[in-house]
Design a protein around this motif. Structure first.
Motif, PDB file in Angstrom:
ATOM      1  N   ASN A 298     104.518  24.056  55.875  1.00 44.23           N
ATOM      2  CA  ASN A 298     103.619  22.540  56.023  1.00 44.23           C
ATOM      3  C   ASN A 298     104.443  21.064  55.322  1.00 44.23           C
ATOM      4  OD1 ASN A 298     101.238  23.272  57.211  1.00 44.23           O
ATOM      5  ND2 ASN A 298     100.666  24.334  54.412  1.00 44.23           N
ATOM      6  N   PHE A 299     104.714  21.451  54.247  1.00 44.81           N
ATOM      7  CA  PHE A 299     105.948  20.740  53.953  1.00 44.81           C
ATOM      8  C   PHE A 299     106.408  19.861  55.031  1.00 44.81           C
ATOM      9  CE2 PHE A 299     105.514  21.204  49.481  1.00 44.81           C
ATOM     10  CZ  PHE A 299     104.449  21.171  48.649  1.00 44.81           C
ATOM     11  N   PHE A 300     107.981  21.427  55.883  1.00 50.81           N
ATOM     12  CA  PHE A 300     108.568  20.750  56.601  1.00 50.81           C
ATOM     13  C   PHE A 300     107.729  19.906  58.358  1.00 50.81           C
ATOM     14  CE2 PHE A 300     109.484  22.135  61.210  1.00 50.81           C
ATOM     15  CZ  PHE A 300     111.226  20.991  61.406  1.00 50.81           C
ATOM     16  N   LYS A 301     106.016  20.672  58.539  1.00 55.28           N
ATOM     17  CA  LYS A 301     105.498  19.291  59.270  1.00 55.28           C
ATOM     18  C   LYS A 301     105.326  18.404  59.394  1.00 55.28           C
ATOM     19  CE  LYS A 301     103.202  23.379  61.423  1.00 55.28           C
ATOM     20  NZ  LYS A 301     102.115  24.291  62.087  1.00 55.28           N
ATOM     21  N   LEU A 302     105.318  17.914  57.415  1.00 56.86           N
ATOM     22  CA  LEU A 302     105.358  16.683  57.049  1.00 56.86           C
ATOM     23  C   LEU A 302     105.831  15.734  57.054  1.00 56.86           C
ATOM     24  CD1 LEU A 302     102.196  18.190  54.239  1.00 56.86           C
ATOM     25  CD2 LEU A 302     101.823  16.834  56.325  1.00 56.86           C
ATOM     26  N   GLY A 303     106.927  16.414  57.227  1.00 53.97           N
ATOM     27  CA  GLY A 303     108.555  15.259  57.541  1.00 53.97           C
ATOM     28  C   GLY A 303     109.143  15.296  55.697  1.00 53.97           C
ATOM     29  N   MET A 304     108.476  16.675  54.710  1.00 50.50           N
ATOM     30  CA  MET A 304     109.178  16.146  53.825  1.00 50.50           C
ATOM     31  C   MET A 304     111.059  17.141  53.439  1.00 50.50           C
ATOM     32  SD  MET A 304     105.487  16.201  51.815  1.00 50.50           S
ATOM     33  CE  MET A 304     106.401  16.829  50.191  1.00 50.50           C
ATOM     34  N   LEU A 305     110.362  18.322  54.121  1.00 53.57           N
ATOM     35  CA  LEU A 305     111.919  18.685  54.293  1.00 53.57           C
ATOM     36  C   LEU A 305     111.985  19.008  55.778  1.00 53.57           C
ATOM     37  CD1 LEU A 305     109.911  22.548  52.888  1.00 53.57           C
ATOM     38  CD2 LEU A 305     111.253  20.606  51.883  1.00 53.57           C
ATOM     39  N   GLU A 306     113.982  19.409  55.431  1.00 53.04           N
ATOM     40  CA  GLU A 306     114.552  19.669  56.817  1.00 53.04           C
ATOM     41  C   GLU A 306     114.608  20.954  57.069  1.00 53.04           C
ATOM     42  OE1 GLU A 306     118.094  17.401  56.334  1.00 53.04           O
ATOM     43  OE2 GLU A 306     117.736  15.679  57.278  1.00 53.04           O
ATOM     44  N   ARG A 307     114.322  21.591  58.225  1.00 53.98           N
ATOM     45  CA  ARG A 307     114.399  23.244  58.365  1.00 53.98           C
ATOM     46  C   ARG A 307     115.973  23.293  59.600  1.00 53.98           C
ATOM     47  NH1 ARG A 307     109.790  26.569  60.893  1.00 53.98           N
ATOM     48  NH2 ARG A 307     110.259  25.048  62.604  1.00 53.98           N
ATOM     49  N   ALA A 308     116.903  24.562  59.446  1.00 53.85           N
ATOM     50  CA  ALA A 308     117.774  24.236  59.443  1.00 53.85           C
ATOM     51  C   ALA A 308     117.653  25.897  59.952  1.00 53.85           C
ATOM     52  CB  ALA A 308     119.236  24.687  58.812  1.00 53.85           C
ATOM     53  N   GLU A 309     117.882  26.229  61.722  1.00 49.99           N
ATOM     54  CA  GLU A 309     117.689  27.786  62.448  1.00 49.99           C
ATOM     55  C   GLU A 309     119.054  28.735  61.644  1.00 49.99           C
ATOM     56  OE1 GLU A 309     116.194  30.828  65.544  1.00 49.99           O
ATOM     57  OE2 GLU A 309     115.877  27.808  65.395  1.00 49.99           O
ATOM     58  N   VAL A 310     119.010  29.372  60.981  1.00 49.88           N
ATOM     59  CA  VAL A 310     120.339  30.357  60.690  1.00 49.88           C
ATOM     60  C   VAL A 310     120.256  31.751  60.819  1.00 49.88           C
ATOM     61  CG1 VAL A 310     121.427  28.290  59.505  1.00 49.88           C
ATOM     62  CG2 VAL A 310     120.200  29.793  58.303  1.00 49.88           C
ATOM     63  N   PHE A 311     121.468  32.255  61.115  1.00 45.03           N
ATOM     64  CA  PHE A 311     120.981  33.702  61.070  1.00 45.03           C
ATOM     65  C   PHE A 311     120.137  34.579  60.081  1.00 45.03           C
ATOM     66  CE2 PHE A 311     122.595  38.414  60.665  1.00 45.03           C
ATOM     67  CZ  PHE A 311     122.015  38.840  61.572  1.00 45.03           C
ATOM     68  N   GLY A 312     119.289  35.150  60.187  1.00 40.26           N
ATOM     69  CA  GLY A 312     118.514  35.614  59.564  1.00 40.26           C
ATOM     70  C   GLY A 312     117.047  34.740  59.178  1.00 40.26           C
ATOM     71  N   GLY A 313     116.915  33.351  59.805  1.00 39.36           N
ATOM     72  CA  GLY A 313     115.728  33.110  59.482  1.00 39.36           C
ATOM     73  C   GLY A 313     116.294  31.338  59.274  1.00 39.36           C
ATOM     74  N   TYR A 314     115.968  30.633  58.133  1.00 39.39           N
ATOM     75  CA  TYR A 314     115.101  29.350  58.291  1.00 39.39           C
ATOM     76  C   TYR A 314     116.263  28.938  56.304  1.00 39.39           C
ATOM     77  CZ  TYR A 314     112.345  29.199  62.562  1.00 39.39           C
ATOM     78  OH  TYR A 314     111.815  29.789  63.341  1.00 39.39           O
ATOM     79  N   ARG A 315     116.546  27.972  56.800  1.00 39.59           N
ATOM     80  CA  ARG A 315     116.948  26.668  55.772  1.00 39.59           C
ATOM     81  C   ARG A 315     116.187  25.628  55.219  1.00 39.59           C
ATOM     82  NH1 ARG A 315     122.987  27.892  53.118  1.00 39.59           N
ATOM     83  NH2 ARG A 315     122.622  30.449  53.351  1.00 39.59           N
ATOM     84  N   TYR A 316     115.989  25.221  53.916  1.00 42.65           N
ATOM     85  CA  TYR A 316     115.493  24.441  54.073  1.00 42.65           C
ATOM     86  C   TYR A 316     116.240  23.354  52.884  1.00 42.65           C
ATOM     87  CZ  TYR A 316     110.935  26.925  56.742  1.00 42.65           C
ATOM     88  OH  TYR A 316     110.429  28.013  57.130  1.00 42.65           O
ATOM     89  N   ARG A 317     115.869  22.269  53.095  1.00 41.26           N
ATOM     90  CA  ARG A 317     116.427  21.446  52.298  1.00 41.26           C
ATOM     91  C   ARG A 317     115.032  19.714  52.508  1.00 41.26           C
ATOM     92  NH1 ARG A 317     121.677  18.244  54.067  1.00 41.26           N
ATOM     93  NH2 ARG A 317     120.924  17.020  55.994  1.00 41.26           N
ATOM     94  N   LEU A 318     115.648  19.244  51.092  1.00 45.25           N
ATOM     95  CA  LEU A 318     114.662  17.946  51.003  1.00 45.25           C
ATOM     96  C   LEU A 318     115.222  16.184  52.013  1.00 45.25           C
ATOM     97  CD1 LEU A 318     112.722  16.444  48.814  1.00 45.25           C
ATOM     98  CD2 LEU A 318     114.224  15.715  47.728  1.00 45.25           C
TER      99      LEU A 318
END
Length: 89
Positions: free
Chosen positions: A47-67
């Protein structure tokens, strides 16, 4: 998620990101840092990603997030920050 109420769990998750704004985190790392259940953390991350509060990177094994650099401009982020200040007093 975008209602007027902010939960203590949302504050806990967002605090983990604001403490290290340049770092990328797996959901499991946020679970470990916050002590919240995995399903709760995953729900907030999406939800924070959808609201634009987090960035998401697709990496091996899943996603990583940052502010997201633009997170501080998001109305819901500001609401979480206000709630955080109220909870600390």
């Amino acid at each position: 998620m975008t209602g007027k109420r902010v939960s203590a769990q949302q504050i806990t998750v967002m605090t983990a990101f604001t403490a290290e704004p340049e770092s990328w985190f797996y959901g499991a790392a946020i679970e470990h840092k916050t002590g919240l259940p995995g399903s709760t953390v995953r729900h907030f991350l999406l939800n924070f990603f959808k609201l634009g509060m987090l960035e998401r990177a697709e990496v091996f094994g899943g996603y990583r997030y940052r502010l997201s650099p633009t997170a501080r401009e998001q109305p819901y982020f500001l609401r979480i920050q206000e709630a955080t200040m109220v909870m600390q007093t």
